[in-house]
Enzyme design. Structure first.
Site, short mmCIF file in Angstrom:
data_model
loop_
_atom_site.label_atom_id
_atom_site.label_comp_id
_atom_site.label_asym_id
_atom_site.label_seq_id
_atom_site.Cartn_x
_atom_site.Cartn_y
_atom_site.Cartn_z
N ASP A 144 98.18 77.54 87.60
CA ASP A 144 99.50 76.92 87.78
C ASP A 144 99.50 76.03 89.01
OD1 ASP A 144 100.49 78.32 85.60
OD2 ASP A 144 101.00 80.05 86.83
N LYS A 174 105.82 71.74 93.79
CA LYS A 174 106.64 71.46 94.99
C LYS A 174 105.92 71.92 96.25
CE LYS A 174 111.03 71.81 92.64
NZ LYS A 174 112.05 72.75 92.21
C1 LIG Z 1 98.61 77.43 83.21
S1 LIG Z 1 98.13 79.06 82.83
C2 LIG Z 1 96.47 78.83 82.20
C3 LIG Z 1 96.02 80.00 81.39
C4 LIG Z 1 94.59 79.91 80.84
N1 LIG Z 1 93.61 79.99 81.90
C5 LIG Z 1 94.38 78.66 80.05
O1 LIG Z 1 93.61 77.79 80.49
O2 LIG Z 1 94.97 78.55 78.94
C6 LIG Z 1 97.81 79.83 84.41
C7 LIG Z 1 97.82 81.34 84.36
O3 LIG Z 1 97.49 81.90 85.64
C8 LIG Z 1 98.32 83.02 85.86
N2 LIG Z 1 98.43 83.25 87.32
C9 LIG Z 1 99.09 82.47 88.21
N3 LIG Z 1 99.01 83.00 89.44
C10 LIG Z 1 98.27 84.13 89.32
C11 LIG Z 1 97.83 85.11 90.26
N4 LIG Z 1 98.18 85.05 91.55
N5 LIG Z 1 97.08 86.14 89.81
C12 LIG Z 1 96.73 86.22 88.49
N6 LIG Z 1 97.13 85.32 87.56
C13 LIG Z 1 97.88 84.29 87.97
C14 LIG Z 1 99.65 82.62 85.24
O4 LIG Z 1 100.51 83.71 84.99
C15 LIG Z 1 99.17 81.92 83.97
O5 LIG Z 1 99.02 82.82 82.90
#
Ligand SMILES: C[S@@+](CC[C@H](N)C(=O)[O-])C[C@H]1O[C@@H](n2cnc3c(N)ncnc32)[C@H](O)[C@@H]1O
Length: 207
Positions: free
Chosen positions: A118, A122
């Site tokens: 993600d 911001k």
């Molecule tokens: C944009 S999605 C991409 C998911 C997958 N890797 C893909 O390429 O389809 C990013 C994922 O990272 C997870 N995520 C974000 N911050 C995280 C953290 N601190 N620890 C573990 N997972 C996290 C989010 O919940 C989300 O499911």
């Protein structure tokens, strides 16, 4: 089967996500715990490693995800598929990856993927980005010698930030990647590809 509904994002700095996870016992979750381990950090619904685990039976696959309902659903699907080399763990990777992995022998972790994390666009949310200096240190410290890290995103400033963080670690050497080196694409990669967006990719190897 309807998909489990979840918040699109959770704040990793909220008190609930600051709680420490129990260390993972590889012998309890994998049939052959001595196999090399591939860690997919921020795996969302975990479909990438669900497919990889079938293609690569001589590897174990561990997905890390902060959205707990996705982890529960992914483990249910892994059980349904009778997969013996696949597991998902609920963990806030930016704070607790080292604790989750503390009981895993160092030589096991041979591959780490971080795909489309993600961006938290911001400026005031930048601290919520999963890939920070602490995460890089936790990963590289646990990675086996010659182990690899593959990182990709379509967000250019985020790519630059992530690549700089990994590049700054003297234990790593960088390898340019034009294509995804894996035979499977994540859900996000497929979405990005369908919109013909550019993807920024690098691999790093521990020397
Ligand atoms: C944009 S999605 C991409 C998911 C997958 N890797 C893909 O390429 O389809 C990013 C994922 O990272 C997870 N995520 C974000 N911050 C995280 C953290 N601190 N620890 C573990 N997972 C996290 C989010 O919940 C989300 O499911």
């Amino acid at each position: 089967m309807p998909r489990v509904r979840v918040h699109q994002h959770v704040n990793p700095l909220a008190p609930y996500y600051r709680q420490a996870p129990m260390p993972l016992d590889v012998a309890a979750v994998f049939e052959r715990p001595d196999l090399p381990l591939h860690l997919d950090v921020g795996c969302a619904r975990g479909r990438f490693i669900l497919r990889m685990a079938k293609l690569e039976p001589d590897w174990n696959f561990l997905g890390i995800e902060i959205r707990e309902p996705l982890v529960e659903e992914a483990n249910r699907l892994a059980d349904e598929a009778e997969s013996k080399n696949l597991h998902y763990a609920f963990c806030n990777a930016m704070l607790w990856l080292d604790r989750l992995l503390v009981n895993i022998p160092d030589a096991l972790l041979q591959m780490v993927t971080i795909q489309f994390p993600d961006p938290w666009f911001k400026k005031r949310h930048a601290k919520r980005r999963m890939v920070n200096a602490e995460l890089v240190d936790m990963i590289v410290s646990k990675l086996a010698a010659e182990g690899k890290i593959f990182v990709q995103t379509d967000i250019e400033p985020l790519a630059e930030e992530m690549f700089a963080l990994f590049k700054a670690d003297e234990r790593l050497k960088m390898i340019d990647e034009i294509e995804n080196p894996f035979p499977v694409k994540t859900e996000r990669e497929l979405a990005v590809e369908s919109r013909q967006l550019r993807v920024y990719r690098k691999s790093f190897q521990k020397s």
